[in-house]
Design a protein around this motif. Structure first.
Motif, PDB file in Angstrom:
ATOM      1  N   PHE A 161      42.402  40.636  24.278  1.00  0.00           N
ATOM      2  CA  PHE A 161      41.358  40.675  23.804  1.00  0.00           C
ATOM      3  C   PHE A 161      40.489  40.233  26.136  1.00  0.00           C
ATOM      4  O   PHE A 161      39.587  40.326  25.286  1.00  0.00           O
ATOM      5  N   GLY A 162      41.485  39.784  26.212  1.00  0.00           N
ATOM      6  CA  GLY A 162      40.837  39.240  27.639  1.00  0.00           C
ATOM      7  C   GLY A 162      40.478  38.128  27.443  1.00  0.00           C
ATOM      8  O   GLY A 162      39.884  37.172  28.625  1.00  0.00           O
ATOM      9  N   CYS A 163      41.160  36.936  26.670  1.00  0.00           N
ATOM     10  CA  CYS A 163      40.691  35.571  26.725  1.00  0.00           C
ATOM     11  C   CYS A 163      41.609  35.291  28.160  1.00  0.00           C
ATOM     12  O   CYS A 163      40.943  34.286  28.221  1.00  0.00           O
ATOM     13  N   TRP A 164      42.222  35.815  29.211  1.00  0.00           N
ATOM     14  CA  TRP A 164      42.919  34.857  30.200  1.00  0.00           C
ATOM     15  C   TRP A 164      42.095  35.857  30.545  1.00  0.00           C
ATOM     16  O   TRP A 164      41.673  35.431  32.207  1.00  0.00           O
ATOM     17  N   SER A 165      41.858  37.478  30.855  1.00  0.00           N
ATOM     18  CA  SER A 165      41.381  37.931  31.894  1.00  0.00           C
ATOM     19  C   SER A 165      39.888  37.998  32.526  1.00  0.00           C
ATOM     20  O   SER A 165      40.142  37.431  34.094  1.00  0.00           O
ATOM     21  N   LEU A 166      38.975  37.338  31.435  1.00  0.00           N
ATOM     22  CA  LEU A 166      38.286  37.633  32.452  1.00  0.00           C
ATOM     23  C   LEU A 166      37.816  35.566  32.859  1.00  0.00           C
ATOM     24  O   LEU A 166      36.999  36.060  33.868  1.00  0.00           O
ATOM     25  N   PRO A 167      38.363  34.604  32.519  1.00  0.00           N
ATOM     26  CA  PRO A 167      38.702  33.048  33.508  1.00  0.00           C
ATOM     27  C   PRO A 167      39.075  33.464  34.163  1.00  0.00           C
ATOM     28  O   PRO A 167      38.835  32.933  35.750  1.00  0.00           O
ATOM     29  N   LEU A 168      40.012  34.491  34.275  1.00  0.00           N
ATOM     30  CA  LEU A 168      40.925  34.757  35.945  1.00  0.00           C
ATOM     31  C   LEU A 168      39.888  35.726  36.793  1.00  0.00           C
ATOM     32  O   LEU A 168      40.216  35.075  38.173  1.00  0.00           O
ATOM     33  N   SER A 169      39.192  35.898  36.245  1.00  0.00           N
ATOM     34  CA  SER A 169      37.982  36.927  36.765  1.00  0.00           C
ATOM     35  C   SER A 169      37.747  35.866  37.923  1.00  0.00           C
ATOM     36  O   SER A 169      37.287  36.095  38.946  1.00  0.00           O
ATOM     37  N   GLN A 170      37.021  35.121  37.819  1.00  0.00           N
ATOM     38  CA  GLN A 170      36.462  33.687  38.019  1.00  0.00           C
ATOM     39  C   GLN A 170      36.683  33.411  39.362  1.00  0.00           C
ATOM     40  O   GLN A 170      36.902  32.540  40.009  1.00  0.00           O
TER      41      GLN A 170
END
Length: 102
Positions: free
Chosen positions: A60-69
């Motif tokens: 669902f992007g639980c890692w993708s979203l924070p990694l983008s920061q």
């Protein structure tokens, strides 16, 4: 099954209410069940120059979203078609992502 748009500390995510692993955490606490590891990893990445991050099995992007920061770009790879479609919907408004169904 209902797909909910849940506001999380990482940003809004699209998650089915039938998920037994992340849904409850995201819905009730606004964080992933893996939040301690996510914060630890992102904290370490803040100590080095930003680069490209890979999220393999992105769900669902639980890692993708924070990694983008902490990254210049995130390549999110999700093999399950239905999860890939949800992930694409979650990351659609962001320009730092490449989402791959593989």
């Amino acid at each position: 099954m209902t797909i909910e748009r849940i506001e999380t500390v990482y940003g809004p995510m699209h998650v089915p209410d039938t998920d037994t692993h992340q849904y409850g955490w995201l819905k009730n606490a606004g964080v992933s069940s893996e939040d301690l590891w996510i914060r630890e990893c992102c904290g370490l990445l803040r100590e080095v120059p930003p680069g490209v991050s890979l999220d393999v099995g992105a769900c669902f992007g639980c890692w993708s979203l924070p990694l983008s920061q902490v990254s210049t770009k995130v390549i999110a790879i999700e093999p399950q078609w239905d999860l890939y479609k949800l992930l694409t919907k979650t990351l659609a408004d962001h320009d730092r992502f490449e989402v791959i169904n593989a």
